[in-house]
Each structure stands twice: as C-alpha cells, then as structure tokens.
Write an enzyme that holds these catalytic residues in place. Structure first.
Site, PDB file in Angstrom:
ATOM      1  N   SER A  21       0.850  -1.406   0.082  1.00  0.00           N
ATOM      2  CA  SER A  21      -0.222   0.066   0.153  1.00  0.00           C
ATOM      3  C   SER A  21       0.792   1.315   0.132  1.00  0.00           C
ATOM      4  O   SER A  21       2.112   1.227   0.370  1.00  0.00           O
ATOM      5  CB  SER A  21      -0.802   0.162   1.222  1.00  0.00           C
ATOM      6  OG  SER A  21      -1.480   1.217   1.692  1.00  0.00           O
ATOM      7  N   TYR A  26      -2.131   0.288  11.007  1.00  0.00           N
ATOM      8  CA  TYR A  26      -2.424  -0.016   9.552  1.00  0.00           C
ATOM      9  C   TYR A  26      -0.968   0.262   8.703  1.00  0.00           C
ATOM     10  O   TYR A  26      -0.484  -0.752   8.255  1.00  0.00           O
ATOM     11  CB  TYR A  26      -3.545   0.468   8.777  1.00  0.00           C
ATOM     12  CG  TYR A  26      -3.624   0.089   7.262  1.00  0.00           C
ATOM     13  CD1 TYR A  26      -3.902  -1.245   7.031  1.00  0.00           C
ATOM     14  CD2 TYR A  26      -3.199   0.960   6.293  1.00  0.00           C
ATOM     15  CE1 TYR A  26      -3.940  -1.466   5.583  1.00  0.00           C
ATOM     16  CE2 TYR A  26      -3.363   0.902   5.159  1.00  0.00           C
ATOM     17  CZ  TYR A  26      -3.600  -0.709   4.685  1.00  0.00           C
ATOM     18  OH  TYR A  26      -3.703  -0.974   3.361  1.00  0.00           O
TER      19      TYR A  26
END
Length: 250
Positions: A138, A151
C-alpha cells in the site's frame, strides 16, 4: 505448459480481479479465501477459461494454512506465482483510541498471514529453483498518515518483508516484488469503517480512484515479464492522488 498462480484474498477486490485476468491469460488458478460460497462462485466463472482449485481458509489460522496448501493435488502442486493479496484495515482512530481487536486483526492478517502462506509455499519454489512472489502492500507502506498508525505499521512491515524475501531467495532464482496501490475503490473502505457505507463512499467522492482491475492489470504485466526481469517495487496511485493526504477533488 500452463503456469499455476495462487491468489490469497481472492473473493473480492484486487484478489478477485487478479484471478480473473490471470485465468484469461492461460494460468491455472488456486483461489484462496475465507468465504467459501464466493470461492465456489468464482471457481465456476473461471472454469470457462482454465483449471481452477479452491482452498477455503483464513490466513490468520496457521494450522489451516499449512494443511490446506499441503493438500493441493499433484496437478496444482507446482506453484509458479504467489500473490500475497489478503489484507485489511480496521478502524481509523488515533493511537490512543485504537481498538486492540482491530490491531490484532491487522497484524495477524497483513503480516503474520502473509508470512504463513509464504512459508508454506517457498520450499516448493526453492525445490524447483523458480517462482515469483508478489506482495500487495500500500502507499501506507511508504508514508504514515493521521490515524493510520497500526495499519501503516503493518504495511511498512510488508515493505520490509518484501525486501528481505528478495535478498534471502535470490540464490534460488526466485523473483520477489511488491505492488503498493494508493486509493482503490473496493470493499476495503467498507471493512475499515465496519459497514458504514456512507463513510466509505465519502473516501472516493470528487475524483476517480483506481479500480481493482487496474491493479490486476499491473500484476499481470509484472508476472508476464521475461524471467530475467524482476519488478521489485512499484507504487501506483490515481492521477488525482499526490500522497496519502493530498487528493485533487472536484
């Protein structure tokens, strides 16, 4: 001879789109995911193009990961491509308000799940002295944004593991690379906001985000390069996105 690709998190989003494009491009597909009904529906769809095998398990379940992967029939045992796609985000809270269960879910799926699946498959690739591992990271692997704390930490770990894998598996001729998507319109935000569809929809308002098919197309490009080429690290964002916090909206 058809190559075999194993895709985790294949029941939706990037995983499903990747399985679809690889199936249409002459790969045999092993579909992995938690939701067995969706797996069987996708198996039926893709069987029009190629041979498909499904494995229903949760990547967090270490015992199930090894049992299921070791149960593969001979026709699907030589895995050429591993797409470590299973991952999630839970919550969007400052660190002091974080939910411990959310933290556990992100660490268990994004980091430990990726490791379990890789550990089950890497020996097969070492034995055949070939293979290609694609780790789906990501842009959160490259920068930390407000309330992204755990995260972002989990995806930074994926980035580090990708680099470590590439170094450790180099002597065996195994390709390892990561693809780091920016804002992609999938079920990702629905999960992050725990079913609050209004909040999830607001994330993508006023600009055109990436679609799962965009990332799947890039994955197909990466795995179909000549074997002497390894695309080691690739960041892709929608044109409207300049960073995690800078997005041009209408």
């Amino acid at each position: 001879m058809k190559k075999i690709a194993l895709v985790t998190g294949a029941t939706s989003g990037i995983g499903k789109a990747t399985a679809q494009i690889l199936a249409k491009n002459n790969y045999k597909i092993i579909l992995c995911g938690r939701r067995e009904v969706r797996l069987l529906e996708l198996e039926k769809e893709l069987s029009e193009f190629t041979e498909v095998h499904t494995l229903a398990f949760d990547v967090r379940d270490k015992k199930a990961v090894f049992e299921k992967i070791n149960s593969l029939p001979e026709a699907f045992s030589k895995i050429d491509v591993l797409i470590n796609n299973a991952g999630n985000a839970h919550g969007l809270d400052p660190i002091q308000n974080g939910d411990l269960d959310d933290w556990d879910a992100m660490i268990d799926i994004n980091i430990k799940g990726l490791l379990y699946v890789s550990k089950a498959i890497i020996p097969k690739m070492i034995a055949q002295k070939s293979g290609h591992i694609i780790n789906i990271g990501s842009t959160a692997a490259k920068e930390v944004y407000p309330n992204g704390n755990v995260y972002c930490a989990s995806k930074h770990a994926v980035d580090a593991l990708n680099q470590g894998m590439r170094i450790d598996l180099n002597p065996f001729g195994i390709r390892v690379g990561a693809i780091h998507p920016g804002m992609v319109s999938t079920e990702f935000s629905d999960v992050r906001f725990k079913g609050d569809t209004e909040k999830a929809a607001n994330i993508y308002k006023g600009f055109k985000p990436l679609e799962a098919e965009d990332i799947a197309d890039i994955i197909h490009f990466v795995v179909s390069r000549s074997y002497h080429i390894n695309i080691a690290d690739l960041v892709v964002m929608p044109t409207a996105q300049a960073s995690a916090t800078i997005v041009k909206r209408d």
